[in-house]
Structures are given as C-alpha cells and as structure tokens.
Design a protein around this motif. Structure first.
Motif, mmCIF file in Angstrom:
data_model
loop_
_atom_site.group_PDB
_atom_site.id
_atom_site.type_symbol
_atom_site.label_atom_id
_atom_site.label_comp_id
_atom_site.label_asym_id
_atom_site.label_seq_id
_atom_site.Cartn_x
_atom_site.Cartn_y
_atom_site.Cartn_z
ATOM 1 N N TYR B 71 1.025 -1.228 -0.185
ATOM 2 C CA TYR B 71 -0.060 0.134 0.144
ATOM 3 C C TYR B 71 0.659 1.512 0.497
ATOM 4 O O TYR B 71 0.552 2.246 -0.951
ATOM 5 N N LEU B 72 1.734 1.117 1.119
ATOM 6 C CA LEU B 72 2.573 2.228 1.347
ATOM 7 C C LEU B 72 3.260 2.656 0.171
ATOM 8 O O LEU B 72 3.528 4.228 -1.151
ATOM 9 N N ASP B 73 3.609 1.855 -1.072
ATOM 10 C CA ASP B 73 4.878 2.049 -2.600
ATOM 11 C C ASP B 73 3.499 1.814 -3.251
ATOM 12 O O ASP B 73 4.005 2.549 -4.084
ATOM 13 N N LEU B 81 9.440 0.793 -5.692
ATOM 14 C CA LEU B 81 9.793 -0.306 -5.046
ATOM 15 C C LEU B 81 9.189 -1.565 -5.442
ATOM 16 O O LEU B 81 9.286 -2.919 -5.226
ATOM 17 N N THR B 82 7.815 -1.504 -6.362
ATOM 18 C CA THR B 82 7.628 -2.792 -6.938
ATOM 19 C C THR B 82 8.170 -2.819 -8.747
ATOM 20 O O THR B 82 8.066 -1.491 -9.169
ATOM 21 N N MET B 92 8.813 -10.608 -7.561
ATOM 22 C CA MET B 92 9.229 -9.852 -6.288
ATOM 23 C C MET B 92 7.851 -10.576 -5.395
ATOM 24 O O MET B 92 8.322 -10.873 -4.694
ATOM 25 N N ASP B 93 6.630 -11.086 -6.005
ATOM 26 C CA ASP B 93 5.558 -11.468 -4.970
ATOM 27 C C ASP B 93 5.943 -12.420 -4.833
ATOM 28 O O ASP B 93 5.952 -13.328 -3.359
ATOM 29 N N LEU B 153 16.689 -10.254 -5.387
ATOM 30 C CA LEU B 153 16.315 -10.959 -5.435
ATOM 31 C C LEU B 153 14.689 -10.345 -6.349
ATOM 32 O O LEU B 153 14.738 -11.911 -7.194
ATOM 33 N N ALA B 154 14.319 -9.411 -7.235
ATOM 34 C CA ALA B 154 12.985 -9.264 -8.098
ATOM 35 C C ALA B 154 14.179 -8.186 -9.116
ATOM 36 O O ALA B 154 13.376 -8.019 -10.403
ATOM 37 N N GLY B 155 15.054 -8.875 -8.935
ATOM 38 C CA GLY B 155 16.084 -8.042 -10.525
ATOM 39 C C GLY B 155 16.665 -6.519 -9.380
ATOM 40 O O GLY B 155 17.759 -6.608 -9.498
ATOM 41 N N THR B 156 15.813 -5.993 -8.955
ATOM 42 C CA THR B 156 15.811 -4.272 -8.797
ATOM 43 C C THR B 156 15.898 -4.962 -7.399
ATOM 44 O O THR B 156 14.782 -4.873 -7.177
ATOM 45 N N PHE B 157 16.555 -3.732 -6.296
ATOM 46 C CA PHE B 157 16.116 -3.433 -5.235
ATOM 47 C C PHE B 157 14.567 -3.554 -5.454
ATOM 48 O O PHE B 157 13.491 -2.009 -6.080
ATOM 49 N N SER B 158 13.736 -4.276 -4.429
ATOM 50 C CA SER B 158 12.045 -3.956 -4.096
ATOM 51 C C SER B 158 11.688 -4.677 -3.247
ATOM 52 O O SER B 158 12.691 -4.936 -1.505
ATOM 53 N N LEU B 159 10.559 -4.582 -2.359
ATOM 54 C CA LEU B 159 9.481 -4.805 -1.192
ATOM 55 C C LEU B 159 9.812 -6.577 -0.947
ATOM 56 O O LEU B 159 10.253 -6.496 0.216
ATOM 57 N N ALA B 160 10.350 -7.234 -2.058
ATOM 58 C CA ALA B 160 10.305 -8.617 -1.739
ATOM 59 C C ALA B 160 12.237 -8.406 -0.715
ATOM 60 O O ALA B 160 12.288 -8.668 0.057
ATOM 61 N N ASP B 161 13.524 -7.197 -1.068
ATOM 62 C CA ASP B 161 14.594 -7.670 -0.223
ATOM 63 C C ASP B 161 14.541 -7.055 1.564
ATOM 64 O O ASP B 161 14.749 -8.094 2.005
ATOM 65 N N ILE B 162 13.030 -5.876 0.769
ATOM 66 C CA ILE B 162 12.706 -5.663 2.402
ATOM 67 C C ILE B 162 12.324 -6.527 3.514
ATOM 68 O O ILE B 162 12.756 -6.649 5.168
#
Lengths: 209, 209
Positions: B71-73, B81-82, B92-93, B153-162
């Motif tokens: 939601y924040l992203d 971040l997506t 990412m999901d 993890l998803a190619g670029t820095f994303s919510l997944a890394d966080i």
C-alpha cells in the motif's frame, strides 16, 4: 501455459480456480504428492522447496501459489480478480496474508487429522486438533466480522476469497463445517463463492467431500 | 499516517524501511510487545490477531506488514519498490511469499533461542535450534542461487528484499551470521542492501547487534 500440480492440493486449487475464472485452459501436469514426485530432482529444479504448484509460461517459471495467481490475474483477460481502488486492493493483500499467517496453517493441521488420517485408515491426533481448533476459530471469527459489511473479503470477489476457499471446503470434508455454518456472514459468503462456476469446475477435479 | 509498532519487531522494520525509502515521516506510536500492549482491547480493535504493526491513514486502517508495504509503495512517491515488468513483479511476489512460507518462521525460531533467550538471561533450547537450522539454511541456499544472476531478489531492489532484511540482521545478532557470509552471492546482496541509508536509519532505532 503449464501448471504442475496435484488436484487435491489446496494451493493447486487456488491456481486452477483463477484459470477457470479467466476461462483459460492451461496444460495440467499432475505431480503425485502421495508418491513423493514433488521431491524428485526433476521437479525440485522447478520448485526448490518441493511443493506444488509451479507455473511455466513460455520459459518463465514461477512458484508460490499466491505469486502465481497475482501473475495470472495481471496477464490474462476475463474476470478481474484484483480490486481497482487502492484501499480495496490493500484489503485484498491483507486477507491473502491473513490466510497465510493465521488461517491455512492451523486449518491444514485440523484437515490432516480429521480428513486425511481417517481416509488413510488412521486415527486423528486429538491433541493436534485441540491445539489448532481455537486458532482456526479465531481466523474464521475475524473473517465473519469483516463480512458483515462486505459481500467478499476485499469488497468485490477477488484473489483473497480464492485463497481461503480450498481450506474452507476441506473443513466441510473434515466434518467441521459447523465452524463455518455457525457464523452467519461467513456462511453466506461461502454459499456465494462456492456456487461460482469456476469453483464448481475445480471441485469436480477431486473428491474432497 | 500513523504506524503502530515496536522498533525491534521484524515486521515493524519492514514498514519503517519502506517509509525511509520513500522519505516519508509517519507518526510512530510505540506498542510495547514486551509488556503485552498488543493484546490489550484498544489495540486488538486495530489488529484482531494482536501483533504489530498497524497502519492508519486518514481513517483507513490496515494490518499485515506485507499488505502495508504494498500500500505504501503504491501511494507514496520516492523510490519505486515494485518492479514495472510483469515477470519481475511476479518474482517479487514469489520472494515475499518464500519469506513468509519458508524463511521467517524457522529464522525466528533460531533468533528467539539464540538472541532473545540469552538476552533475557535464559538458555537456548538446542532442540528447537537444531530443527529450525536446516530449514533456514535451505531458504538461504535458494536465495543465494537466485542472487547469482540478479543483484536483488526480484532483479531491482524491491519490497521482496525489504521483507528478508530484518531476519537476516537478527541472524547476525544471534551470532549465526556465517549462514549468510558463507554464501557468496547472498553475502554480497546483504552488503548492498544493508548499506542503504533507509536500512541504516531503521537499524539505529533499536540495538539488535
């Protein structure tokens, strides 16, 4: 598209229900988890944690049902299963996470003891059932309360409902459907969602009732 | 916006890291989970499962960290971040779900025994650690392999890394950081993500090292 899965698996059913909503026919490649096929090297190369399902789409390979169903909803036409509004979309994400964090874990513990153990000629471990039951009840109670003001978990029918449905069906098969029918709004929700043609099609794949 | 949380909580840290990436300051309302404040009726009305964090945004209330960060992203400006591409978004999901399904559960079991039990004057339960450790190792091994071809993890820095970072930090605090540093690509990833200003800001909130 190819789906590697097992028709009785709850997570496989989430993917199949989304495909049915989309009226899209993927090639289904059965992985017999009763024979341990999900732990064979050929399958582990597709899913390193050795569970079902996996999606393959023209060279792109994806695992984790909750990621697969989001991908399918984004890519395929047909019924839109993600709410358009930011807050309803966030509610969908919340209910998918609630399923994963609080509902499906204890629900599967009950289902394994009350449905699969007797089906294999064994006896349920009543200690496990007693430990899991209040947690299942709490999750259902929270869902029931949310459904007093919405027909579906995220307002409109969405991926969130689909992630809950396979476990609810197995609770009925485990003869604890009263956990659902005793809750007015949850029970009405189950009647609504289980009557959908997509769900009827998926239910027919395996006898879980 | 208001965030109800606890600075040492892994799920609170996911939300705070996203806010820091967005350079958005929300009002932080501390919920002292050591005193059981998350189980008080006033808090349970915000989060029916009695855990942290909760987000409130102008009357809209949302729980489950993995829903809050999406939601924040979506809502806030700043670093996106997506991933934009459908396949990277799906990855990412997948990695968010892998954290929830396979990594954070056993990681927290190790962290509770190896960090929080000694910090409270107790002794680790070595049986729990021995059971959890191979599952943590498997998750880290799978991530390490994915990171051979991607920086994140998803190619670029994303919510997944966080979603992975707070648990990795606590593994170091639990003196099992070798699980990370022994893996070349995972170790390089940790150096990259933990040097981000957002993470440094969040790390300063509590002493976990």
């Amino acid at each position: 598209m190819k789906v590697y899965g097992y028709p009785l698996s709850t997570c496989t059913r989430k993917v199949l229900t989304v495909l049915a909503e989309k009226k899209y026919t993927a090639e289904f490649i059965p992985i017999d988890i009763l024979k341990g096929e999900q732990k064979q090297p050929s399958y582990l190369s597709r899913h390193p944690f050795g569970v079902v399902p996996v999606l393959e789409d023209n060279g792109f390979s994806l695992y984790e049902s909750r990621a697969i169903i989001r991908y399918l909803d984004d890519k395929l036409g047909g019924t839109k299963l993600t709410p358009q509004g930011r807050e309803d979309k966030a509610r969908m994400d919340q209910w998918i996470s609630v399923e994963q964090s609080y509902f499906s874990g204890p629900a599967l513990q009950m289902i394994k003891q009350l449905y699969f153990a007797p089906a294999a000629g064994g006896k349920p471990d009543t200690t496990i059932v007693a430990e899991a039951r209040p947690r299942v009840e709490r999750a259902l109670e929270v869902a029931d309360k949310a459904l007093t003001t919405h027909d579906y978990l995220a307002g409109t029918f969405s991926l969130a409902d689909i992630t809950w449905m396979p476990y609810v069906e197995y609770l009925f098969a485990s003869k604890v459907g009263d956990l659902v029918t005793n809750r007015k709004y949850l029970s009405a929700w189950w009647n609504r969602v289980s009557e959908r043609p997509s769900w009827r099609e998926v239910s027919r794949l395996g006898t879980s009732k």
